[in-house]
Design a protein around this motif. Sequence first.
Motif, PDB file in Angstrom:
ATOM      1  N   SER A  95       0.822  -1.209   0.000  1.00  0.00           N
ATOM      2  CA  SER A  95       0.000   0.000   0.000  1.00  0.00           C
ATOM      3  C   SER A  95       0.856   1.260   0.000  1.00  0.00           C
ATOM      4  O   SER A  95       0.647   2.172  -0.813  1.00  0.00           O
ATOM      5  N   SER A  96       1.841   1.323   0.868  1.00  0.00           N
ATOM      6  CA  SER A  96       2.675   2.527   0.932  1.00  0.00           C
ATOM      7  C   SER A  96       3.480   2.691  -0.354  1.00  0.00           C
ATOM      8  O   SER A  96       3.687   3.807  -0.840  1.00  0.00           O
ATOM      9  N   ALA A  97       3.919   1.565  -0.926  1.00  0.00           N
ATOM     10  CA  ALA A  97       4.684   1.622  -2.175  1.00  0.00           C
ATOM     11  C   ALA A  97       3.830   2.158  -3.315  1.00  0.00           C
ATOM     12  O   ALA A  97       4.283   2.996  -4.103  1.00  0.00           O
ATOM     13  N   ALA A  98       2.588   1.686  -3.409  1.00  0.00           N
ATOM     14  CA  ALA A  98       1.710   2.123  -4.497  1.00  0.00           C
ATOM     15  C   ALA A  98       1.476   3.635  -4.418  1.00  0.00           C
ATOM     16  O   ALA A  98       1.494   4.327  -5.447  1.00  0.00           O
ATOM     17  N   SER A  99       1.287   4.162  -3.206  1.00  0.00           N
ATOM     18  CA  SER A  99       1.078   5.606  -3.058  1.00  0.00           C
ATOM     19  C   SER A  99       2.326   6.384  -3.451  1.00  0.00           C
ATOM     20  O   SER A  99       2.249   7.417  -4.140  1.00  0.00           O
ATOM     21  N   ALA A 100       3.479   5.905  -3.008  1.00  0.00           N
ATOM     22  CA  ALA A 100       4.733   6.590  -3.334  1.00  0.00           C
ATOM     23  C   ALA A 100       4.987   6.574  -4.834  1.00  0.00           C
ATOM     24  O   ALA A 100       5.382   7.584  -5.430  1.00  0.00           O
ATOM     25  N   VAL A 101       4.758   5.416  -5.464  1.00  0.00           N
ATOM     26  CA  VAL A 101       4.970   5.288  -6.906  1.00  0.00           C
ATOM     27  C   VAL A 101       4.001   6.184  -7.664  1.00  0.00           C
ATOM     28  O   VAL A 101       4.397   6.904  -8.592  1.00  0.00           O
ATOM     29  N   ALA A 102       2.720   6.156  -7.285  1.00  0.00           N
ATOM     30  CA  ALA A 102       1.732   7.005  -7.965  1.00  0.00           C
ATOM     31  C   ALA A 102       2.128   8.470  -7.841  1.00  0.00           C
ATOM     32  O   ALA A 102       2.043   9.236  -8.813  1.00  0.00           O
ATOM     33  N   GLY A 103       2.600   8.868  -6.656  1.00  0.00           N
ATOM     34  CA  GLY A 103       2.982  10.258  -6.437  1.00  0.00           C
ATOM     35  C   GLY A 103       4.146  10.689  -7.294  1.00  0.00           C
ATOM     36  O   GLY A 103       4.093  11.733  -7.973  1.00  0.00           O
ATOM     37  N   VAL A 104       5.189   9.904  -7.312  1.00  0.00           N
ATOM     38  CA  VAL A 104       6.390  10.316  -8.044  1.00  0.00           C
ATOM     39  C   VAL A 104       6.177  10.192  -9.554  1.00  0.00           C
ATOM     40  O   VAL A 104       6.695  10.997 -10.344  1.00  0.00           O
ATOM     41  N   TYR A 105       5.376   9.187  -9.958  1.00  0.00           N
ATOM     42  CA  TYR A 105       5.059   9.068 -11.383  1.00  0.00           C
ATOM     43  C   TYR A 105       4.239  10.279 -11.837  1.00  0.00           C
ATOM     44  O   TYR A 105       4.465  10.838 -12.914  1.00  0.00           O
ATOM     45  N   ALA A 106       3.303  10.719 -10.982  1.00  0.00           N
ATOM     46  CA  ALA A 106       2.426  11.845 -11.323  1.00  0.00           C
ATOM     47  C   ALA A 106       3.218  13.150 -11.440  1.00  0.00           C
ATOM     48  O   ALA A 106       3.018  13.921 -12.383  1.00  0.00           O
ATOM     49  N   ILE A 107       4.132  13.403 -10.505  1.00  0.00           N
ATOM     50  CA  ILE A 107       4.878  14.668 -10.572  1.00  0.00           C
ATOM     51  C   ILE A 107       5.774  14.696 -11.803  1.00  0.00           C
ATOM     52  O   ILE A 107       5.936  15.732 -12.451  1.00  0.00           O
TER      53      ILE A 107
END
Lengths: 317, 317
Positions: free
Chosen positions: A98-110
């Motif tokens: 869960s924490s990985a998916a949020s971090a990945v989504a965040g950095v991919y989005a920026i």
Amino acid sequence: METVRVFAPATVANVACGFDIFGFAVDQPGDEVVLTRRDEPGVTIVAILGDEGRLPREAARNTAGIAIQKYLEHIGRTDVGVDVILHKQMPLGSGLGSSAASAVAGVYAINELLGRPLSTIDLLPFAMEGERVACGSAHADNVGPSLLGGFVVVRSYNPLDVIRIDTPTGMHATLVHPDIEVNTKDARFILRNEVSLKNTIIQMGNVAGLIAGLMKPDYSLISRSLVDVIIEPVRAILIPQFDEVKQAALDNGALGCSISGSGPSMFALSANAEIAQQVGKAMQEAFLSVDITSELYVSEINSQGPKVLEPVSNLTV
Amino acid sequence: METVRVFAPATVANVACGFDIFGFAVDQPGDEVVLTRRDEPGVTIVAILGDEGRLPREAARNTAGIAIQKYLEHIGRTDVGVDVILHKQMPLGSGLGSSAASAVAGVYAINELLGRPLSTIDLLPFAMEGERVACGSAHADNVGPSLLGGFVVVRSYNPLDVIRIDTPTGMHATLVHPDIEVNTKDARFILRNEVSLKNTIIQMGNVAGLIAGLMKPDYSLISRSLVDVIIEPVRAILIPQFDEVKQAALDNGALGCSISGSGPSMFALSANAEIAQQVGKAMQEAFLSVDITSELYVSEINSQGPKVLEPVSNLTV
């Protein structure tokens, strides 16, 4: 005003024999992040949906927030400001990354928002910083597959060396999340610091067998190799009904079944969707026999990693 | 009178990261066995050439002899009698799988002599019995590749599960045997029974990386994965000039370099024959700098395993 909405997939780390080195992504569940550029610099978590108020709203303590901050520092764009909405779509502390998916989504989005100055693989260190905040160490066996898609080997952490492995078409994953909670730090704490040379050799044989089985592909070899003699025997005690759930998966045709990450979710791999569904049903029933309810997710191995979605109005707050 | 002459290849076991689970065969050196059927039952070693009188002539204590005996017992043909001539064509106690090559040649030859009642893979347990006589335990990481050819993973010993892995076309092995001797039992005795979890994880990463690198193929990944943090640091002390020889190999373009089996031979893998030759020359020079002479063998990975040769008169005695 620019907005980017990104989905990043949940992941199964360890995959039986590959403690800290193997992980794969699934099509669902996963987390979504919506980034909106604004005038003032800084990263602000404006809302988190689906966490029942349990995750830190302070950007520097939030996995997605810290990943975005580290990324902006690295590319020298601390002048950029973004509002972050995090939409958790899977249980926290579940062993599903869960924490990985949020971090990945965040950095991919920026990275999308700024016109992709970095390649996808180069985003990995920033997502790992998110893991450091969430888990106490910068592991890559969840963020690796969530970012790259597919089945991933973390060959080395120093230097970081992440390899993508092809998986057989049609192979499906079954994830069952029992409604109990295991703290990742506890799950790591109970492990022994020493392994017998005998078990190291057995585990290495299965690691080699699983990679060869996935690449050939050879379902029987995959099945024979989905065996963990080091971690599972210790961590299984944290999951009520572990043996019965695993046996139910195997009895219903799964290639293998073990703990997803540090648990309490369990995963199984199966040769096709039909078996994977049947396996999931049997695993849920085995948990239910001791009154533990659970969520079931069945999907192919996700080969894409994060994806940009159309922004939708009901995610803005 | 029926006669069969068989060559079986030398092998490199462990292959850096894969202690007890990896091995590959080379085109040369190798051992030859000549079997001649006779009327009276029993297995008789009539001659051993090339061993300077050091190997046991009693069939039950000789690796080829015991392998043939166990095979005949298994297929219920103890009525068969054979005379065995063993032609050692490589140094003993060298870490090049000398005992394995003799056992494989013997059991392959008897199976040929009797019209192949068993398939090649089914000969493995009898060759392993030869290893038990020679080394004290029935290892398969030399007999496996000598019998099957190619690069082999011993995924499991119980039950026995041996997998063949494709290797990149053109990849060459360099073997350098320094004229010193290491006892295999000693080399095993100095190993610790426990491995840190940290080193187990590093080694598993390299095991996964090497298999993926060989199968993709990806020479850079093979090179990064030819690293042993568990066995080599301990056994290297048994080989004078180990660090210098290894460095000479890497400086001359080898993908990796480590101990062959339990030593004292060292192996390197290279992307082509030219590099492999240059690497061998440099390794020999590094040994020579401390007055250690050596034998050099350069060849492709052997893909065939044992082969039947034309009987020649100068091998009869």
